[in-house]
Write a protein that holds these residues in place. Structure first.
Motif, PDB file in Angstrom:
ATOM      1  N   ARG B 214      -9.686  -7.792 -37.876  1.00  0.00           N
ATOM      2  CA  ARG B 214      -9.231  -8.509 -39.059  1.00  0.00           C
ATOM      3  C   ARG B 214     -10.060  -9.772 -39.280  1.00  0.00           C
ATOM      4  O   ARG B 214     -10.468 -10.076 -40.391  1.00  0.00           O
ATOM      5  N   GLU B 215     -10.341 -10.477 -38.191  1.00  0.00           N
ATOM      6  CA  GLU B 215     -11.018 -11.759 -38.310  1.00  0.00           C
ATOM      7  C   GLU B 215     -12.478 -11.603 -38.706  1.00  0.00           C
ATOM      8  O   GLU B 215     -12.976 -12.337 -39.536  1.00  0.00           O
ATOM      9  N   ARG B 336       1.029 -19.121 -46.901  1.00  0.00           N
ATOM     10  CA  ARG B 336       0.776 -18.106 -45.879  1.00  0.00           C
ATOM     11  C   ARG B 336       2.062 -17.402 -45.468  1.00  0.00           C
ATOM     12  O   ARG B 336       2.138 -16.807 -44.401  1.00  0.00           O
ATOM     13  N   ASN B 341       1.014 -16.814 -39.609  1.00  0.00           N
ATOM     14  CA  ASN B 341       0.792 -15.645 -38.743  1.00  0.00           C
ATOM     15  C   ASN B 341       1.377 -15.887 -37.364  1.00  0.00           C
ATOM     16  O   ASN B 341       0.997 -15.270 -36.386  1.00  0.00           O
TER      17      ASN B 341
END
Lengths: 239, 365
Positions: B214-215, B336, B341
């Motif tokens: 993902r990063e 967010r 997260n």
């Protein structure tokens, strides 16, 4: 000299553009080799084709006499050839420690000593262990990227412009650590640099690339004194 | 919601879990209590809670792909449909099937098979996982918006198949008379198992590999992570979870039809994940409960209200307008999501800085 990583007559195409046109290099074990050249000369492409992030269409890359051309990126990492990509690709939303652990992803053995070694090389990373990597400064991120590469226990460490966008003092730090890793751990280094002067200073041997081919090669010290290289990459200051 | 393993809060965590499960049993009495006591908040509430918990499983499944692995996939309704139809066809008794498939008789190979709900649910999950595996080969080579469009297309294909495969799915009429014997306890046990599975998985090197994809895909690949394989495993697990959630949904509602699995469902699930915070397990669960419950609670704005002299005529659909405005406000203030997260933790809830704790733990955080 024993050649560990040997590149012969490598060709890479991006669409219709030939990025590499018959590049040949040899990277002997335990040495620091540097690849210098202007933007778009094909330095990064050479590294990316060794780590299989791009696929060459012709040529050969051998490591200890094994052909690497048809292996996957994972298999290249398994052979100890680690690529630290350009532009500090750290994982921003993961902690510094998690970033280091990802570096050792393919290893099954104990990674504790390596984390300690990375902390010894870069003490700042120990203080920042639980901080998100995205909140580090540029220099710290680059240190983390190098440290993460070391976590894979590389035999060959390929670094793509570790000095990009960093302050001169930090560049000096990183270069001294590259030398240290090479001397202490016997890791072969393949270093790409725009900062040709600094790179050639620590390198045993250097290659100069221009538009997809190797133009010049020679001992680091010889290249630094070469008039052509001086004019193109080092500028007047180096004289 | 039990991510915080700090010793200090352990009794509180255990207490919360016990209270939660006591409530689950009270809203939907099972075992020896069944029939003896009434659901404490009535059947309506108990049903909403059940549906919320099922959506929580869906949201977790979507979070696995969208939140952890960073793939923008909208294929969830398709997997849920596979799970729901599989479950419906397996749990319906042969006699009920005859009655349901009155337009066109059911395909002979399906007419006499029958299985208990647990088996049907797992088979539904497996079928959905197989669907995810097959669709994963072409779809996972795409990135970003392209992946979203392709997975959405897949989901619509499944729905259209459900409309047209008359002898298997009973077409647009859908299937009703599905035994509705699923208990809230079972749903919450599954939800707990899925939650614990996710929490454990994200602590392993495999979970870290998903996050690293993902990063930064390039760096992940340079570290020797096989992108396609990891994306595929995440996609298949997500498909399996969506499949069992679909099966549970079929068993709660008792009737399914292709319209329930339209692309709007994908957006609702995405909303739950984004609202809770992409990449947060507790966020997905909380998001699912908030969205499902809010849609019911806001029903009053659809009805006529008299506030003193002011008469407000009921406008049906008004609750969706109010709901959307509320969501926009939430996203504006917490861009967010509620949890970001991160995971739920007592330390954060009580506003304490956990920094000194973290430093002591050093290695594992």
């Amino acid at each position: 000299m024993k050649n560990t990583l040997e590149i012969k007559d490598l060709y890479v195409r991006y669409g219709g553009i030939e990025a590499l046109r018959g590049v040949s290099m040899s990277i002997p074990e335990g040495k620091i080799i540097t690849l210098v050249g202007a933007n778009g000369a094909g330095k990064s492409t050479t590294l990316r084709s060794i780590s299989k992030l791009v696929k060459p269409y012709k040529g050969s890359i051998t490591y200890n006499d094994e052909e690497l051309l048809n292996l996957s990126p994972k298999e290249i990492v398994e052979r100890g050839i680690i690529h630290v990509p350009e532009g500090r690709h750290v994982f921003p939303d993961m902690t510094v420690l998690e970033n280091l652990k990802i570096g050792a992803y393919l290893r099954k053995d104990n990674i504790k000593p390596d984390i300690e070694y990375a902390h010894k090389l870069f003490p700042i990373l120990k203080d920042r262990s639980n901080q998100l990597a995205g909140t580090l400064s540029g220099g710290e991120q680059q240190m983390l990227a190098v440290a993460r590469g070391l976590m894979a226990k590389p035999k060959v460490l390929m670094m793509d412009e570790p000095s990009l966008g960093l302050a001169p003092l930090i560049i000096k730090d990183i270069f001294s650590i590259i030398e240290r890793v090479n001397k202490e751990e016997g890791v072969t280094i393949l270093l790409i640099e725009q900062n040709a002067n600094a790179a050639l200073k620590i390198a045993d041997y250097g290659y100069v690339m221009e538009t997809g081919t190797i133009e010049l090669e020679g001992l680091g010290s010889d290249l630094r004194n070469n008039d052509h290289v001086k004019e193109l990459y080092l500028g007047r200051a180096a004289e | 919601m039990k991510t915080d393993l700090n010793k200090k809060y352990l009794p509180l965590t255990i207490l919360c879990i016990i209270v939660l499960f006591a409530l689950v049993i009270l809203i939907d009495p099972v075992g020896p209590l069944e029939g003896k006591i009434d659901p404490i908040f009535g059947l309506y509430v108990s049903r909403i809670i059940k549906i919320s918990a099922v959506y929580a499983i869906c949201a977790l499944s979507m979070n696995m792909v969208n939140g952890f692995t960073g793939l923008f996939s909208l294929g969830q309704p398709g997997f849920m449909a596979i799970g729901a139809y599989t479950c419906a066809l397996l749990t319906l008794t042969p006699e009920a099937k005859q009655a349901v498939f009155y337009l066109e008789p059911i395909a002979p190979f399906l007419a006499n098979i029958h299985a208990p709900f647990i088996v049907a649910m797992i088979v539904g999950g497996i079928f959905a996982a197989i669907g995810a595996f097959i669709i994963g080969f072409p779809v996972l080579r795409l990135k970003g918006d392209y992946l979203a469009i392709a997975s959405l297309g897949f989901s619509e294909i499944i729905r259209v198949i459900c409309v047209n495969a008359q002898s298997i799915t009973n077409g647009a009429n859908g299937i009703n008379k599905i035994p509705t014997d699923i208990t809230a306890l079972l749903i919450f046990v599954v939800l707990a198992v899925v939650t614990i599975f996710m929490l454990v998985m994200m602590k392993t090197s495999y979970g870290r590999a998903l996050l690293s994809i993902r990063e930064d895909e390039v760096a992940a690949q340079a570290m020797g992570i096989n992108l396609f394989k990891h994306k595929m495993i995440a996609f298949v697990i997500s498909g399996f979870l969506a499949g069992i959630a679909g099966a549970m949904l079929a068993s709660i509602v008792g009737a399914i039809d292709p319209k329930q699995f339209m692309f709007t469902l994908a957006y609702t699930l995405l909303l739950m994940v984004v609202l809770g915070g992409q990449g947060s397990i507790s966020g997905s669960i909380v998001g699912a409960f908030i969205v499902t419950i809010a849609q019911e609670v806001l029903r009053f704005v659809d009805e006529p209200i008299n506030i003193g002299p002011i008469h407000y005529p009921g406008i049906s659909g008004m609750r969706m307008v109010v709901f959307s405005i509320l969501l926009m406000c939430i996203i504006l203030f917490w861009s967010r999501g509620i949890f970001g997260n991160k995971e739920f933790s007592w330390n954060r809830l009580f506003g304490k800085k956990a920094k000194s704790k973290l430093k002591k733990e050093g290695g594992e955080a």
